[in-house]
Design a protein around this motif. Structure first.
Motif, PDB file in Angstrom:
ATOM      1  N   ARG A   1     -52.206   7.835 105.574  1.00  0.00           N
ATOM      2  CA  ARG A   1     -52.748   6.953 104.525  1.00  0.00           C
ATOM      3  C   ARG A   1     -54.256   7.139 104.413  1.00  0.00           C
ATOM      4  N   ARG A   2     -54.948   7.277 105.556  1.00  0.00           N
ATOM      5  CA  ARG A   2     -56.401   7.522 105.533  1.00  0.00           C
ATOM      6  C   ARG A   2     -56.701   8.797 104.762  1.00  0.00           C
ATOM      7  N   SER A   3     -55.894   9.807 104.953  1.00  0.00           N
ATOM      8  CA  SER A   3     -56.086  11.081 104.247  1.00  0.00           C
ATOM      9  C   SER A   3     -55.947  10.881 102.735  1.00  0.00           C
ATOM     10  N   ALA A   4     -54.949  10.115 102.313  1.00  0.00           N
ATOM     11  CA  ALA A   4     -54.743   9.855 100.884  1.00  0.00           C
ATOM     12  C   ALA A   4     -55.899   9.035 100.312  1.00  0.00           C
ATOM     13  N   VAL A   5     -56.364   8.040 101.066  1.00  0.00           N
ATOM     14  CA  VAL A   5     -57.489   7.202 100.627  1.00  0.00           C
ATOM     15  C   VAL A   5     -58.745   8.055 100.493  1.00  0.00           C
ATOM     16  N   SER A   6     -58.968   8.933 101.451  1.00  0.00           N
ATOM     17  CA  SER A   6     -60.133   9.823 101.426  1.00  0.00           C
ATOM     18  C   SER A   6     -60.088  10.744 100.207  1.00  0.00           C
ATOM     19  N   ARG A   7     -58.918  11.287  99.907  1.00  0.00           N
ATOM     20  CA  ARG A   7     -58.769  12.138  98.707  1.00  0.00           C
ATOM     21  C   ARG A   7     -59.059  11.344  97.434  1.00  0.00           C
ATOM     22  N   ALA A   8     -58.571  10.101  97.396  1.00  0.00           N
ATOM     23  CA  ALA A   8     -58.812   9.260  96.216  1.00  0.00           C
ATOM     24  C   ALA A   8     -60.301   8.999  96.046  1.00  0.00           C
ATOM     25  N   PHE A   9     -61.006   8.714  97.161  1.00  0.00           N
ATOM     26  CA  PHE A   9     -62.452   8.506  97.086  1.00  0.00           C
ATOM     27  C   PHE A   9     -63.142   9.752  96.549  1.00  0.00           C
ATOM     28  N   HIS A  10     -62.829  10.923  97.098  1.00  0.00           N
ATOM     29  CA  HIS A  10     -63.488  12.163  96.675  1.00  0.00           C
ATOM     30  C   HIS A  10     -63.182  12.509  95.227  1.00  0.00           C
ATOM     31  N   GLN A  11     -61.983  12.231  94.775  1.00  0.00           N
ATOM     32  CA  GLN A  11     -61.669  12.477  93.366  1.00  0.00           C
ATOM     33  C   GLN A  11     -62.468  11.533  92.469  1.00  0.00           C
ATOM     34  N   ARG A  12     -62.581  10.272  92.880  1.00  0.00           N
ATOM     35  CA  ARG A  12     -63.390   9.313  92.099  1.00  0.00           C
ATOM     36  C   ARG A  12     -64.849   9.761  92.075  1.00  0.00           C
ATOM     37  N   TRP A  13     -65.352  10.185  93.208  1.00  0.00           N
ATOM     38  CA  TRP A  13     -66.735  10.637  93.332  1.00  0.00           C
ATOM     39  C   TRP A  13     -66.971  11.902  92.500  1.00  0.00           C
ATOM     40  N   ASN A  14     -66.062  12.872  92.567  1.00  0.00           N
ATOM     41  CA  ASN A  14     -66.206  14.119  91.820  1.00  0.00           C
ATOM     42  C   ASN A  14     -66.103  13.935  90.307  1.00  0.00           C
TER      43      ASN A  14
ATOM     44  N   ILE B   1     -67.611  11.768  88.581  1.00  0.00           N
ATOM     45  CA  ILE B   1     -68.869  11.222  88.065  1.00  0.00           C
ATOM     46  C   ILE B   1     -69.808  12.381  87.747  1.00  0.00           C
ATOM     47  N   TYR B   2     -70.243  12.440  86.493  1.00  0.00           N
ATOM     48  CA  TYR B   2     -71.098  13.546  86.053  1.00  0.00           C
ATOM     49  C   TYR B   2     -72.580  13.282  86.298  1.00  0.00           C
ATOM     50  N   ASP B   3     -72.994  12.033  86.167  1.00  0.00           N
ATOM     51  CA  ASP B   3     -74.394  11.685  86.352  1.00  0.00           C
ATOM     52  C   ASP B   3     -74.769  11.823  87.836  1.00  0.00           C
ATOM     53  N   LYS B   4     -75.778  12.675  88.107  1.00  0.00           N
ATOM     54  CA  LYS B   4     -76.148  12.986  89.484  1.00  0.00           C
ATOM     55  C   LYS B   4     -76.594  11.752  90.268  1.00  0.00           C
ATOM     56  N   GLU B   5     -77.400  10.901  89.653  1.00  0.00           N
ATOM     57  CA  GLU B   5     -77.895   9.702  90.332  1.00  0.00           C
ATOM     58  C   GLU B   5     -76.749   8.743  90.654  1.00  0.00           C
ATOM     59  N   GLU B   6     -75.886   8.513  89.671  1.00  0.00           N
ATOM     60  CA  GLU B   6     -74.740   7.622  89.885  1.00  0.00           C
ATOM     61  C   GLU B   6     -73.795   8.206  90.938  1.00  0.00           C
ATOM     62  N   ARG B   7     -73.680   9.511  90.926  1.00  0.00           N
ATOM     63  CA  ARG B   7     -72.832  10.195  91.901  1.00  0.00           C
ATOM     64  C   ARG B   7     -73.355   9.991  93.327  1.00  0.00           C
TER      65      ARG B   7
ATOM     66  N   TYR C   1     -71.540   7.934  96.387  1.00  0.00           N
ATOM     67  CA  TYR C   1     -71.292   8.541  97.695  1.00  0.00           C
ATOM     68  C   TYR C   1     -71.862   7.681  98.819  1.00  0.00           C
ATOM     69  N   LYS C   2     -73.058   7.141  98.601  1.00  0.00           N
ATOM     70  CA  LYS C   2     -73.692   6.289  99.618  1.00  0.00           C
ATOM     71  C   LYS C   2     -72.918   4.989  99.815  1.00  0.00           C
ATOM     72  N   ASN C   3     -72.336   4.468  98.730  1.00  0.00           N
ATOM     73  CA  ASN C   3     -71.566   3.222  98.832  1.00  0.00           C
ATOM     74  C   ASN C   3     -70.276   3.416  99.620  1.00  0.00           C
ATOM     75  N   GLY C   4     -69.756   4.609  99.618  1.00  0.00           N
ATOM     76  CA  GLY C   4     -68.563   4.902 100.410  1.00  0.00           C
ATOM     77  C   GLY C   4     -67.284   4.367  99.809  1.00  0.00           C
ATOM     78  N   LEU C   5     -66.312   4.150 100.680  1.00  0.00           N
ATOM     79  CA  LEU C   5     -64.983   3.725 100.258  1.00  0.00           C
ATOM     80  C   LEU C   5     -65.010   2.337  99.642  1.00  0.00           C
ATOM     81  N   LEU C   6     -64.244   2.207  98.575  1.00  0.00           N
ATOM     82  CA  LEU C   6     -64.046   0.916  97.929  1.00  0.00           C
ATOM     83  C   LEU C   6     -62.568   0.556  98.042  1.00  0.00           C
ATOM     84  N   ALA C   7     -62.265  -0.706  97.885  1.00  0.00           N
ATOM     85  CA  ALA C   7     -60.866  -1.140  97.965  1.00  0.00           C
ATOM     86  C   ALA C   7     -59.997  -0.415  96.942  1.00  0.00           C
TER      87      ALA C   7
END
Length: 190
Positions: free
Chosen positions: A129-142, A144-150, A154-160
């Motif tokens: 499950r951690r692996s799936a959550v991590s993939r979901a975070f990285h897909q959400r992060w990737n 984002i096109y705006d560099k600053e928002e991205r 990334y700094k905010n980390g995992l969200l619910a």
């Protein structure tokens, strides 16, 4: 019965009587039977289309009259929501009225799903499950096109919301038997 021996009074048939018969629920407390607003009720298919990943405010999901209705009956100042995919409970409190409204639930769910989840919450789930959550975070992060928002994301980390692993469609709430009658299970789908 002998003369002078006291007897117990007969049960009274109204709720305020200490002798009234009551269902004691799971934890020995009186069980309050609650009903969810039909708009929020889980029926197997959604009553309206709501993606939990998006802020519901700019959308006109429902008419203002419906958004202002009580989320549950009897009216309560807060409700607790659980979801098997999340590592914690979500408590929704009333905002502008003395009771939780349909709008409070929809906006509150979105707000709570965009809160950080620390390492304890992440470590509370199984390694797959951690692996799936991590993939979901990285897909959400990737995504984002705006560099600053991205960088901020990334700094905010995992969200619910990452723990839902793309199951963002609100399917409704169903009752969970609880002493106060205000515990509800969140159902979601992809």
């Amino acid at each position: 019965m002998t003369a002078g021996t006291p007897s117990s009074p007969p049960p009274l048939n109204y709720i305020l009587s200490p002798y009234a018969v009551r269902d004691l629920g799971d934890q020995g407390h009186p069980y309050v039977q609650s009903h969810i607003n039909p708009v929020l009720s889980y029926t197997g298919s959604p009553v309206f289309d709501f993606n939990l990943a998006y802020d519901p405010r700019p959308l006109s999901l429902l008419k203002p009259r419906i958004l202002g209705e009580s989320a549950i009956t009897p009216r309560m100042p807060s409700i607790t929501i659980t979801c098997e995919l999340l590592s914690r409970e979500i408590t929704i409190h009333h905002s502008s009225r003395s009771f939780v409204t349909v709008a409070d639930v929809l906006y509150g769910l979105h707000r709570e799903l965009y809160k950080r989840v620390g390492s304890a919450g992440y470590n509370a789930v199984s390694p797959p499950r951690r692996s799936a959550v991590s993939r979901a975070f990285h897909q959400r992060w990737n995504a984002i096109y705006d560099k600053e928002e991205r960088n901020i994301t990334y700094k905010n980390g995992l969200l619910a919301i990452d723990f839902l692993v793309y199951q963002w469609r609100f399917m409704g709430l169903s009752s969970e038997r609880a002493p106060t009658g205000n515990h509800w299970r969140l159902h979601v789908s992809a």
